[in-house]
Write an enzyme that holds these catalytic residues in place. Structure first.
Site, PDB file in Angstrom:
ATOM      1  N   SER A  71      25.177  31.948  87.655  1.00 46.45           N
ATOM      2  CA  SER A  71      25.123  32.899  86.539  1.00 46.45           C
ATOM      3  C   SER A  71      24.559  34.262  86.907  1.00 46.45           C
ATOM      4  O   SER A  71      24.508  35.149  86.048  1.00 46.45           O
ATOM      5  CB  SER A  71      24.305  32.306  85.384  1.00 46.45           C
ATOM      6  N   LYS A  74      26.690  37.161  85.912  1.00 46.90           N
ATOM      7  CA  LYS A  74      26.625  37.846  84.621  1.00 46.90           C
ATOM      8  C   LYS A  74      25.941  39.201  84.718  1.00 46.90           C
ATOM      9  O   LYS A  74      26.049  40.014  83.792  1.00 46.90           O
ATOM     10  CB  LYS A  74      25.941  36.949  83.589  1.00 46.90           C
ATOM     11  N   SER A 131      22.330  33.494  78.686  1.00 47.13           N
ATOM     12  CA  SER A 131      23.252  33.196  79.790  1.00 47.13           C
ATOM     13  C   SER A 131      24.499  32.482  79.272  1.00 47.13           C
ATOM     14  O   SER A 131      25.024  31.553  79.897  1.00 47.13           O
ATOM     15  CB  SER A 131      22.571  32.334  80.866  1.00 47.13           C
TER      16      SER A 131
END
Length: 402
Positions: A71, A74, A131
């Site tokens: 993640s 992101k 997230s």
């Protein structure tokens, strides 16, 4: 003679030990003032620590290895979104209808409902704080029409930023063999997020976000441990391990770290603290010369004025090991005579900063103001002068060589 020599050596050793020990102690104390211990070795696959202002790498390990970023991906999704917002191409209040494709995205979620709507600002919060994979896809579709189109923007942006070991396949960080990045590239991206996204960067420091009646906590537990931390992003998949890109600011200095491939959420946090502690303890960032400051007045040939001001275009800021005893000396080197006409910003040499004979850094030396040509007689006189000066110097150099 041998015995006499032995007695002399023995006498010296017996009489002077206090002096010898005193000198040794002084040398040790002087050395201790500048000693920097080795950087810590972390329990992770790769890491890097940089200064946010100068981009100086303080320490790193395996920082260019291509690894799954999970993640941390992101960060790019959020960076492009904030860039679109700052450019006025989208608005924070734009309502985005959540597609079934976004809703069905697996993994961590903001808990969006298909067919419902959410503002760009709320979706950005869902990406950064929760997230949320669903929020990432919803933003990607809103900005580029499809996630595939958005991924093209991600890879183009990565190339522009110099992220040489990064390739994205989605906006979320879900596993894919061709989806990878590196500790160095993630630190580079984080620096851009901080320096360019000032309006929205405070979102990275928010500890919780509530959507659809569900409150979720930021997975970056450093935000609870120390108030100097204000970002950025965590990541985890089985393939990537536990990852964390963090930033902290103390006494005016900001550092950025990236830790990839730790064995647990706790480990990525403690290892990041080790890196940050080392950087803030043993390094500092100072501005030694200001951009636009007149560093010298240099002879101007063929000009109206006899001299021209020279200096730096931008501040000379360096990240160096802490040393209270550092004695900084400025040395100017010129490429040759400065002749009019010449425009401000023209590079005419370099500025070197030294501590004794150790070079600390260099910057291009430039003319600070435009300089116009003088009258014809001034130009003629200086042309003749320069010709004879160069001729004599060339002759002298030949004599020296022979």
């Amino acid at each position: 003679m041998k015995y006499l020599l032995f007695l002399r050596v023995l006498t010296v050793l017996c009489v002077t030990p206090p002096l010898l020990w005193a000198n040794a102690a002084l040398a040790a104390n002087a050395t201790l003032g500048t000693m920097i211990p080795a950087a810590p070795k972390l329990g992770a696959e790769a890491w890097i620590l940089i200064d946010a202002e100068t981009n100086r790498v303080i320490t790193s390990h395996n920082s260019d290895a291509r690894l799954p970023p999970a993640s941390l991906t992101k960060l790019m999704t959020a960076y492009i979104t904030t860039h679109e917002l700052e450019s006025g191409l989208i608005s924070a209040n734009d309502e985005v209808v959540v597609s079934e494709n976004a809703w069905r995205t697996v993994g961590s979620r903001m808990f969006l409902k298909p067919g419902s709507s959410a503002s760009v600002h709320d979706l950005l919060s869902g990406v950064i704080i929760d997230s949320g994979n669903d929020a990432s896809v919803a933003l990607a579709e809103h900005i580029a029409g499809s996630e595939a189109g958005f991924v093209g923007m991600m890879n183009s942006t990565a190339s522009t930023l110099g992220m040489l070991n990064t390739h994205f396949m989605n906006s979320t960080g879900l596993p894919d063999p061709e989806h990878y990045s590196s500790a160095r590239d993630m630190a580079t991206l984080a620096r851009k997020v901080i320096n360019e996204g000032t309006t929205y960067y405070p979102l990275y420091a928010k500890k919780t976000f509530t959507w659809n009646g569900i409150q979720q906590s930021n997975r970056n537990t450093l935000l609870w441990r120390n108030t100097t931390y204000d970002g950025l992003k965590t990541g985890h998949t089985k393939a990537a391990g536990y990852c964390l890109v963090a930033s902290a600011q103390r006494d005016g200095q900001r550092l950025i770290s990236a830790v990839l491939g730790a064995s647990s959420a706790h480990k990525r946090t403690t290892e990041t603290e080790k890196l940050m502690g080392y950087g803030f303890r043993f390094y500092d960032t100072q501005t030694y010369k200001r951009g636009g400051e007149v560093l010298s007045q240099v002879a101007l040939w063929k000009g109206i004025q006899p001299y021209v001001n020279v200096g730096l275009l931008e501040d000379m800021t360096l990240t160096l090991p802490k040393n209270k005893n550092r004695d900084v000396e400025m040395r100017l080197a010129f490429d040759g005579p400065i002749e009019a006409p010449i425009t401000a910003g023209t590079v005419i040499g370099r500025l070197d900063l030294f501590d004794a004979e150790h070079k600390l850094g260099s910057r291009p030396l430039v003319v600070l103001v435009d300089a116009e040509q003088g009258h014809w007689w001034r130009r003629w006189w200086d042309t003749v002068h320069l010709f004879f000066t160069r001729t004599v110097r060339s002759w002298f150099d030949e004599v020296q060589v022979t």
